[in-house]
Design an enzyme around this catalytic site. Structure first.
Site, PDB file in Angstrom:
ATOM      1  CG  HIS A  15      55.039  39.886  44.786  1.00 51.85           C
ATOM      2  ND1 HIS A  15      54.719  39.865  43.447  1.00 51.85           N
ATOM      3  CD2 HIS A  15      53.893  40.253  45.411  1.00 51.85           C
ATOM      4  CE1 HIS A  15      53.454  40.189  43.281  1.00 51.85           C
ATOM      5  NE2 HIS A  15      52.918  40.431  44.477  1.00 51.85           N
ATOM      6  CG  LEU A  18      54.629  46.241  53.389  1.00 52.87           C
ATOM      7  CD1 LEU A  18      55.790  47.229  53.484  1.00 52.87           C
ATOM      8  CD2 LEU A  18      54.571  45.383  54.644  1.00 52.87           C
ATOM      9  NE  ARG A  19      46.499  44.426  51.253  1.00 54.74           N
ATOM     10  CZ  ARG A  19      46.436  43.829  50.080  1.00 54.74           C
ATOM     11  NH1 ARG A  19      46.856  44.439  48.970  1.00 54.74           N
ATOM     12  NH2 ARG A  19      45.937  42.621  49.963  1.00 54.74           N
ATOM     13  CG  ASN A  43      48.029  45.944  44.809  1.00 54.66           C
ATOM     14  OD1 ASN A  43      48.946  46.001  45.621  1.00 54.66           O
ATOM     15  ND2 ASN A  43      47.179  44.929  44.755  1.00 54.66           N
ATOM     16  CG  LEU A 226      43.175  36.029  41.660  1.00 53.90           C
ATOM     17  CD1 LEU A 226      42.445  37.279  41.222  1.00 53.90           C
ATOM     18  CD2 LEU A 226      42.836  34.850  40.731  1.00 53.90           C
ATOM     19  CG  ASP A 254      51.116  37.783  45.836  1.00 53.34           C
ATOM     20  OD1 ASP A 254      51.009  39.013  46.041  1.00 53.34           O
ATOM     21  OD2 ASP A 254      50.300  37.140  45.160  1.00 53.34           O
ATOM     22  CG  HIS A 258      42.428  40.877  51.372  1.00 57.42           C
ATOM     23  ND1 HIS A 258      42.089  42.035  50.700  1.00 57.42           N
ATOM     24  CD2 HIS A 258      43.208  40.169  50.527  1.00 57.42           C
ATOM     25  CE1 HIS A 258      42.633  42.013  49.493  1.00 57.42           C
ATOM     26  NE2 HIS A 258      43.321  40.901  49.362  1.00 57.42           N
ATOM     27  CB  ALA A 270      42.478  37.387  45.075  1.00 56.79           C
TER      28      ALA A 270
HETATM   29  O1  DOR Z   1      45.959  37.121  45.625  1.00 58.52           O
HETATM   30  C1  DOR Z   1      46.336  38.238  45.319  1.00 58.52           C
HETATM   31  N1  DOR Z   1      46.204  39.286  46.161  1.00 58.52           N
HETATM   32  N2  DOR Z   1      46.854  38.433  44.099  1.00 58.52           N
HETATM   33  C2  DOR Z   1      47.129  39.646  43.644  1.00 58.52           C
HETATM   34  O2  DOR Z   1      47.556  39.754  42.532  1.00 58.52           O
HETATM   35  C3  DOR Z   1      46.866  40.841  44.470  1.00 58.52           C
HETATM   36  C4  DOR Z   1      46.837  40.542  45.880  1.00 58.52           C
HETATM   37  C5  DOR Z   1      46.224  41.661  46.706  1.00 58.52           C
HETATM   38  O3  DOR Z   1      46.674  42.792  46.559  1.00 58.52           O
HETATM   39  O4  DOR Z   1      45.331  41.392  47.498  1.00 58.52           O
HETATM   40 ZN    ZN Z   2      50.887  40.494  44.671  1.00 57.69          ZN
END
Ligand code: DOR
Ligand code: ZN
Length: 349
Positions: A15, A18-19, A43, A226, A254, A258, A270
């Site tokens: 999980h 990588l943006r 996403n 999150l 995960d 950011h 998040a």
């Molecule tokens: O903390 C999180 N960041 N939870 C997520 O579900 C998405 C992720 C993100 O893409 O920044």
């Molecule tokens: Zn995630």
């Protein structure tokens, strides 16, 4: 036991975010150093909702790979599709046939970063897709949190399991489901009670910290992710599950980078950037639990087995070597504060 190094089959990160663009160039090297493959989350600002977008995204990752310094060039991005209320069963079949897409990600609408295209009504709008996933044995990866202001943020995972996952499982008994970034005792107990068609990823942050860290001496945005970190009892329960060797639990960082401007902000995004020291974190967790012999199962075998992928043949060696996590990482005009910045770790890749 006080060994000076550990060698395991090279892990997979099941999980990972990588943006795109500069952020991708910034973070990819950290993952490639430690992992042979990663399940890449879809996403992006423009979500990866079809096979064509996934192929393009994969190509940009492969291009970014060429610019990584050092000799480790082998890395396989395992792409995913972003499920929407409009996704068709045909699109799922195309994804499977592409040979580059390994899972479909379900974000409940508005639940997290870039989830505004996420699913509003799974049972009403996605039944055909779910049927297809079950037939082709492609895993459905679930961000298992309800988005409802009446539900306390600390309860959103357990409520999601009751309201969505239990009925989903009744309708699709052989659908492969991964509950992503499992964060609660209720979630662990649900997985324990399930068949081998259910699995879960567990992040380092949910096992290293309880929710107090978010409020320690002030409000700390770099520990906000999150699902949100939970209480100590949940943390301990997660560590027990991850370190048990049970096939249904496997590694997923995960890691969600950011830029510092988005984290230290009036409305903080998040996400924790855990890739920089991912394996060192997991070694610490397994060593402290006295279960280092189960690390390889969690990090390198259970995920591959669940996805029906061959286990990796390369190895990774982690050395006992005290090191301090940098306070910041910089690339071009981007700055990331890595998870555990300023803390001392005992292990290094
Ligand atoms: O903390 C999180 N960041 N939870 C997520 O579900 C998405 C992720 C993100 O893409 O920044
Ligand atoms: Zn995630």
């Amino acid at each position: 036991m006080n060994t000076s190094y550990i060698t395991i089959v090279k892990p997979d990160d099941m999980h990972l975010h990588l943006r795109h663009y500069d952020m991708l160039d910034f973070v990819l090297g950290d993952t490639v150093k430690q992992f042979a493959r990663a399940i890449v989350m879809p996403n992006l600002n423009i979500p990866i909702i079809n096979t064509k977008l996934a192929i393009n995204y994969r190509n940009s990752i492969l291009n970014a790979l060429k610019n990584i310094k050092g000799d480790i060039k082998y890395f396989e991005p395992l792409m995913t599709l972003y499920l929407t209320d409009l996704t068709t069963a045909d699109e799922i079949l195309r994804a499977k046939e592409s040979g580059i897409i390994f899972a479909v990600k379900l974000y409940p609408h508005s639940a997290t970063t870039n989830s505004s295209s996420g699913v509003i009504d799974l049972f009403k709008n996605c039944s055909k897709v779910l049927e297809m996933l079950q037939v082709i044995k492609m895993p459905l990866l679930i961000h298992a949190e309800v988005f409802d202001h009446r539900v306390d943020i600390f309860d959103r995972e357990s409520v999601y399991i009751d309201k969505i996952i239990i009925p989903l499982r009744k309708k699709f008994p052989e659908l492969k489901i991964v509950i992503e970034h499992l964060s609660t005792k209720e979630g662990v107990d649900y997985v324990y009670s399930s068949s081998s068609f259910t699995a879960a990823t567990i992040t380092p942050q949910h096992m290293l910290y309880n929710r107090n860290i978010i409020f320690s001496g002030g409000l700390r945005p770099h520990y906000y992710c999150l699902p949100i970190l939970k209480s100590e009892a949940h943390r301990e329960y997660l560590v027990k599950a991850a370190t048990s060797g049970d096939k249904r639990f496997f590694l997923g960082t995960d890691s969600a980078p950011h830029d510092i401007k988005a984290k230290e902000n009036n409305c903080c995004c998040a996400g924790c950037y855990s890739s920089y020291n991912a394996i060192s974190f997991y070694v610490k967790i397994f060593e402290e639990a006295g279960c280092i012999s189960n690390l390889e199962k969690f990090a390198s075998f259970n995920g591959a087995d669940f996805y029906d992928l061959p286990r990796n043949s390369q190895t990774l060696t982690i050395y006992r070597n005290e090191n301090v996590v940098p306070s910041e990482l910089r690339f071009k005009d981007l700055t990331i504060v890595p998870l555990a910045s300023g803390e001392t770790l005992q292990w290094h890749v």
